[in-house]
Structures are given as structure tokens and as C-alpha cells.
Scaffold this motif. Structure first.
Motif, PDB file in Angstrom:
ATOM      1  N   PRO A 167      53.868  47.477  65.166  1.00 34.75           N
ATOM      2  CA  PRO A 167      52.768  46.945  64.325  1.00 34.75           C
ATOM      3  C   PRO A 167      52.491  45.559  64.994  1.00 34.75           C
ATOM      4  O   PRO A 167      53.432  44.951  65.571  1.00 34.75           O
ATOM      5  N   LYS A 168      51.312  45.195  64.520  1.00 37.99           N
ATOM      6  CA  LYS A 168      50.859  43.582  64.999  1.00 37.99           C
ATOM      7  C   LYS A 168      51.874  42.843  63.988  1.00 37.99           C
ATOM      8  O   LYS A 168      52.071  41.714  64.282  1.00 37.99           O
ATOM      9  N   LEU A 169      52.242  43.131  63.061  1.00 41.87           N
ATOM     10  CA  LEU A 169      53.183  42.233  62.155  1.00 41.87           C
ATOM     11  C   LEU A 169      54.276  42.975  61.471  1.00 41.87           C
ATOM     12  O   LEU A 169      54.146  43.987  60.829  1.00 41.87           O
ATOM     13  N   LEU A 170      55.367  42.415  61.373  1.00 41.75           N
ATOM     14  CA  LEU A 170      56.562  43.353  60.765  1.00 41.75           C
ATOM     15  C   LEU A 170      57.019  42.631  59.831  1.00 41.75           C
ATOM     16  O   LEU A 170      57.399  41.295  59.759  1.00 41.75           O
ATOM     17  N   LEU A 171      57.148  43.139  58.476  1.00 44.90           N
ATOM     18  CA  LEU A 171      57.636  42.300  57.279  1.00 44.90           C
ATOM     19  C   LEU A 171      58.875  42.724  56.688  1.00 44.90           C
ATOM     20  O   LEU A 171      59.021  43.894  56.622  1.00 44.90           O
ATOM     21  N   LEU A 172      60.073  42.126  56.726  1.00 45.43           N
ATOM     22  CA  LEU A 172      61.125  42.523  56.253  1.00 45.43           C
ATOM     23  C   LEU A 172      61.470  41.691  54.832  1.00 45.43           C
ATOM     24  O   LEU A 172      61.860  40.530  55.096  1.00 45.43           O
ATOM     25  N   ASP A 173      61.642  42.140  53.726  1.00 43.70           N
ATOM     26  CA  ASP A 173      62.142  41.758  52.586  1.00 43.70           C
ATOM     27  C   ASP A 173      63.387  42.015  52.080  1.00 43.70           C
ATOM     28  O   ASP A 173      63.719  42.916  51.549  1.00 43.70           O
TER      29      ASP A 173
END
Length: 270
Positions: A167-173
Motif C-alpha cells: 500500500p501507499k500507506l500502512l496504518l497500524l492502530d
């Protein structure tokens, strides 16, 4: 790469339950940067992540990813560009479907989804190759329902699914918060390997100051819906856990002073 421009979000506006969750957040993240986001409960860190993911529309401001303004895009459309791993190991997957079916869906992220009765052998071999480095023996259990796995196994697979299409951006919450320390350490190690291998631009929300110090090239600390501190480069490298603890204490003291001043003014003018 990612530009968060003065985003604001108020929940339950005009009611007794009004919460000004984001109060003008400005962040620019370069391509390939790995940013850890810290903050106490209610600081706005996860809300900011949700705003970027498109979980809700912001009241004001804009979100620009890879030179594309995605502010008005829905969550499904943003999924073409964004991979995400949630805190709950049982989120982000279809528990009643097998490991191989979940992986197949991951390769259709942001596209029209259709799943045939039988996956071709070359695709199954690819899945085995993907899963084998986890060292969890899952390459021989691809037909097992993913809901029957342990939290750590499921979170590791969710991470693979979120990054399958780079992905262009990885979000880890806070993706290791629900795991035991040993499992969390293994998932963090896998996280770092994947991010470094694929040079993924990453935003990782965490409660762990040790993770923030050890990982990535930048630390953002949020407080009351705003960016309170932003450390990068050599300044970030020099930070220790005790430094972060001192900054949190400083914010708490400031809050107490502000509340005391407000109470004093109220006494004078009421």
C-alpha cells in the motif's frame, strides 16, 4: 507523500456529549517514513488514524496521499491506497473463512471482489511462500478457518494481508496492544521486517514508549486533539523512554495549571 492539513473533527456537536477530538492537526510525512504516534487516551491519536483511513469525514481540513486529495473519498475507495491493521486481532479478517480465502480477499483490496470455488494451485503456492516465513506452521493449514487461530497468529496474518499489495500507506492502530508480551514482540519484529523490506510509509499508533523509541524514524506525540511534539532525525534517535515520560508529565502539569487558572477566573467573574 501524506499531508494532513488542519483537520478538525467534533463528535456530538452542540450536545452535552460534545467532544472536540481533532483541533487542527497538521502533519506531513515523507515517502518511506515510519512514524510512531503516542498519546494518552483521548489525545486524538486513533481518531487521526481513522480520519486518514476514511472511517468518517472530517469537519474541516484535508488529507492528501501520494499527491491525490482523498478527503472526500469513502473508506472503501481509500482501501486501494491504504493498508490497515487494527488493535483487535479479530478485526480486519473474515473469521469463518479459511486462511487461503482471507489471503485471496487481501489481493482484491479496493477492487470488485469475487471468489471462485477453487483457488488455482499457483495461487496456493504463493500463499504458502508468503506464510512460511512467519514460522508458525500455517503454510500447512491454509484450509483452516482463520477464526480458529490464536490472536498472535491472526495478527501476523492480518499484517501480511494489509501489506500484500504494498500500500501507499500502512496504518497500524495499536496492533500489538491485545497480545501477550512474547507474541507482541514477534509481531513487532515481523512488522519491522515488512516495513523495511517494502519501504512502506507507515503511521503506527502505540501506547508503548519502548516501541516508539526503538522503531521508525519519527515520533509524534498528540495531546487534546493536537500535535504536542514532533521529533525526527537525530533528535528522535537521542530520545529515551524517560525523556518521553518527562514530556507526558509536562503536559499533565500544564493541564493542571490551565484548569486552576480557569477555576480562578470563574470565581472572579461569577
Amino acid at each position: 507523500m501524506l499531508k494532513i492539513n488542519n483537520i478538525k473533527k467534533t463528535f456530538n456537536s452542540g450536545t452535552v456529549n460534545e467532544v472536540k477530538a481533532l483541533q487542527g492537526v497538521n502533519i506531513e510525512i515523507d515517502e518511506g517514513s515510519f512514524v510512531c504516534v503516542l498519546g494518552t487516551n483521548g489525545s486524538g491519536k486513533s481518531t487521526m488514524l481513522n480520519a486518514v483511513a476514511g472511517t468518517f469525514m472530517v469537519d474541516d481540513g484535508s488529507v492528501v496521499l501520494d499527491n491525490t486529495n482523498i478527503t472526500k473519498w469513502g473508506e472503501h475507495k481509500r482501501a486501494k491506497l491504504i493498508g490497515r491493521v487494527f488493535q483487535n486481532p479479530f478485526s480486519g479478517t473474515a473469521p469463518g473463512m479459511s486462511i487461503q480465502e482471507n489471503l485471496a480477499l487481501a489481493f482484491k483490496r479496493g477492487k470488485k471482489r469475487g471468489l471462485g470455488w477453487v483457488l488455482p494451485q499457483n495461487r496456493l503456492n504463493k500463499f504458502k511462500t508468503m506464510v512460511r516465513p512467519l514460522n508458525m506452521g500455517l503454510e500447512d493449514r491454509l484450509e483452516n478457518p482463520i477464526g480458529k487461530l490464536s490472536g498472535g497468529q491472526r495478527q501476523a496474518l492480518t499484517l501480511l494481508m494489509a501489506t500484500a499489495l504494498k500500500p501507499k500507506l500502512l496504518l497500524l492502530d495499536e496492533h500489538t496492544a491485545a497480545l501477550d508480551p512474547k507474541t507482541a514482540s514477534k509481531v513487532i519484529e515481523l512488522t519491522e521486517q515488512i516495513i523495511n523490506r517494502d519501504k512502506l510509509t507507515t503511521l503506527m499508533v502505540t501506547h508503548s514508549m519502548q516501541q516508539a523509541v526503538n522503531l521508525g524514524d519519527r515520533i509524534i506525540m498528540m495531546h487534546k486533539g493536537r500535535v504536542a511534539y514532533d521529533f525526527k532525525g537525530e533528535e528522535k534517535k537521542r530520545l529515551k523512554v524517560n525523556d518521553l515520560l518527562a514530556l507526558f508529565d509536562e503536559l499533565r502539569r500544564k493541564d493542571n495549571i490551565d484548569q486552576s487558572v480557569a477555576a480562578m477566573l470563574k470565581e472572579q467573574y461569577v
